[in-house]
Design an enzyme around this catalytic site. Structure first.
Site, mmCIF file in Angstrom:
data_model
loop_
_atom_site.group_PDB
_atom_site.id
_atom_site.type_symbol
_atom_site.label_atom_id
_atom_site.label_comp_id
_atom_site.label_asym_id
_atom_site.label_seq_id
_atom_site.Cartn_x
_atom_site.Cartn_y
_atom_site.Cartn_z
ATOM 1 C CG ASP A 219 -1.807 1.516 1.408
ATOM 2 O OD1 ASP A 219 -3.257 1.291 0.528
ATOM 3 O OD2 ASP A 219 -1.370 1.826 2.203
ATOM 4 C CG MET A 220 1.235 3.140 -3.673
ATOM 5 S SD MET A 220 2.843 2.504 -3.754
ATOM 6 C CE MET A 220 3.902 3.763 -4.254
ATOM 7 C CG ASP B 145 -2.974 3.513 -2.429
ATOM 8 O OD1 ASP B 145 -4.198 2.922 -2.213
ATOM 9 O OD2 ASP B 145 -2.569 4.693 -0.893
ATOM 10 C CD GLU B 146 -5.148 -0.962 -0.432
ATOM 11 O OE1 GLU B 146 -5.992 -2.485 -0.046
ATOM 12 O OE2 GLU B 146 -5.426 -0.330 0.582
ATOM 13 N NE ARG C 34 -8.590 9.975 3.430
ATOM 14 C CZ ARG C 34 -7.412 8.335 3.501
ATOM 15 N NH1 ARG C 34 -8.872 7.746 4.099
ATOM 16 N NH2 ARG C 34 -6.522 9.116 2.743
#
Ligand code: TTP
Ligand code: CA
Ligand code: CA
Length: 499
Positions: free
Chosen positions: A36-37, A138-139, A81
């Site tokens: 995961d980024m 992103d994963e 977030r």
């Protein structure tokens, strides 16, 4: 990455307290990773403005909107977030805020998608035996089983420095001395993933984190343990220690209504508590199939294959509103979404030769009031799609054809059911996890009634889109042979000379 030498004469600290694994039947034969980024959208922006590396940064969607990605420096200031722009500025005066570009009145994620492709290019060229499944923008899930067994490459030189064993205070070096068969393969898997992460960094300048274990659920769970730029491994021997600390909702498959219901129904919080719920109680509440699946998860078992797939299962576009009142506005937005989707589908057709065959619209009136309609996608034509969807919607949304009976707070379109051979074949072979649930089971009903997440409201995650398509099957069937690389690693691990 830093290299630490592990000398034979200096036994690994705490080695004796790492329990030996003895769960081969439980854990199966696979070695799976989830990569995961780290704060992905922020890294994409920071790379384009390198002077911002090391500075608190966040990505905001829409002027006046909220934060959708936060780097780790900004997290230290308490930014999360969902934080507002004024909140960011007051908590962190030197924060650099990036704004997601807009196109057709909505977020344009093209640059993040392109950056994602760069990462996947690295994964896809790493080794022909690596099975890569895109899990989101992103994963990626990686099935390392074949590389570990193959004799074609050696990863002996790769460090495991910085890799932690989940649920313990140990480094991977400690695990190396436990020398159960499974642990050895986890060590090797961790070395490979360390190397992959190095290559991603080298090619893209992005850091990422990873989890390595023996199935998708556990790999995903431990991928978040050492963020950013870190890696964990979860051996069978650590399962209970980890599950004792794992809230039920954190586990893949239990994040929604089912997890919530399990907590309330049995008065439990953690996965270890779930493991101990008596079989008869689970069966009484959920029936045989579902309760079997839940118990398997509670024991850390998950057979879902990693599917060789990097293309999206679906393409979506959507938006939240304060409350649309007129059919004309609905028509306008459907046209915008259809334009974006058709542009991306055309790109997909040109690149991968696949065509989508249906399109689903989800309309949300209030928080829990929504409905979806799926229609065939007859041609890649914005006007046709808009008209076809309108025909479906008008009788439901309006009486006079102009004013909506109820305001709309969210609209989204999603197109999928691609006609490529691989997907077709797979659909017949492998049931989705949902197929374990009989009609009326909580998860089954929630997955059909829950509206799909519009693309500019959150991450484009296939797990959210997947209710319209069966997960394709994995080409991986773990080979039984033990390759050169495996034997070599075993030797090195045993001799303590892995560095
Ligand atoms: P995540 O992987 O959930 O988060 P992240 O990469 O920003 O941070 P972490 O280091 O904790 O992994 O999401 C990936 C990207 O997807 C994120 O950078 C922005 C986007 N995204 C949204 O736009 N909205 C959302 O609600 C989520 C969860 C993600
Ligand atoms: Ca991420
Ligand atoms: Ca992610």
């Amino acid at each position: 990455m830093e290299t630490v030498t592990w000398c034979k004469s200096a036994p690994a600290p705490h080695a004796s307290v790492v329990p030996k694994a003895g769960h081969m039947t439980m854990s199966g034969d696979r070695i799976i990773a989830l990569l995961d980024m780290d704060c992905f959208y922020v890294q994409v922006e920071q790379r384009a403005e390198p002077e911002t590396w090391g500075r608190p940064c966040a990505v905001v969607q829409y002027t006046g909107g909220g934060v959708i990605a936060v780097n780790y420096e900004a997290r230290e200031c308490g930014i999360k977030r969902g934080s507002s722009v004024p909140d960011c500025k007051s908590k962190c005066p030197n924060i650099r805020l990036f704004y997601v570009p807009e196109l057709r009145g909505k977020a344009d994620l093209t640059k993040y998608r392109n950056a994602s492709s760069e990462v996947f290019d690295v994964l896809l060229t790493f080794d022909p035996n690596l099975v890569v499944e895109r899990a989101s923008i992103d994963e990626a899930f990686l099935d390392l089983t074949d590389i570990i067994h193959s004799a074609t490459r050696s990863f002996d030189h790769v460090s495991v420095a910085g890799v932690s064993v989940a649920g313990t205070d140990h480094s991977l070096h400690d695990l190396m001395s436990a020398v159960s068969e499974e642990d050895e393969r986890l060590v090797t898997g961790s070395q490979i993933v360390n190397l992959i992460r190095d290559q991603v960094k080298e090619a893209t300048n992005f850091t990422c984190s990873a989890g390595v274990s023996y199935n998708k659920v556990l790999a995903k769970l431990c991928a978040g343990f050492k963020k950013p730029n870190g890696q964990s491994v979860l051996p069978p021997s650590s399962l209970n220690a980890v599950f004792a600390q794992t809230p039920i909702g954190k586990v893949r498959g239990l994040g929604g209504k089912l997890g919530q219901e399990l907590k309330v129904q049995f008065g439990i919080e953690t996965m270890l508590q779930l493991q101990k719920v008596p079989k008869y109680l689970l069966e009484a509440a959920y029936g045989q199939k579902t309760s079997h699946w839940i118990r398997e998860l509670g024991n850390g078992n998950d057979n879902e294959p990693v599917t060789s797939r990097i293309v999206n299962k679906s393409v979506g576009s959507g938006k939240n509103f304060n409350g649309l009142q007129k059919m004309e506005e609905v028509r306008y937005w459907i046209t915008q979404f259809a334009s974006e989707i058709i542009e991306r589908l055309t790109q997909e057709k040109n690149t991968n030769g696949r065509m989508a065959t249906n399109v689903t619209i989800t309309v949300r009136h209030a928080k829990k009031q929504s409905f979806s309609r799926t229609i065939p996608l007859k041609e890649y034509n914005v006007q046709t799609v808009t008209q076809d969807l309108e025909k479906e919607l008008i009788p439901r949304l309006t009486k006079d054809g102009q004013h909506l009976l109820q305001p709309i707070i969210s609209l989204s379109l999603i197109s999928g059911k691609f006609t490529d051979n691989q997907t077709k074949r797979a659909v017949h072979q492998t049931p989705r996890i949902d197929s374990f649930f009989s009609t009326g089971d909580p998860i089954a009903s929630s997955s059909t009634s829950e509206p799909l997440v519009p693309q500019d409201l959150g991450e484009e995650d296939d797990s959210q889109d997947s209710c319209i398509e069966v997960v394709p099957t994995s080409p991986v069937s773990p080979p039984q042979r033990r390759g050169f690389f495996y034997r070599k690693t075993l030797e090195l691990v045993r001799s303590g000379s892995v560095s």
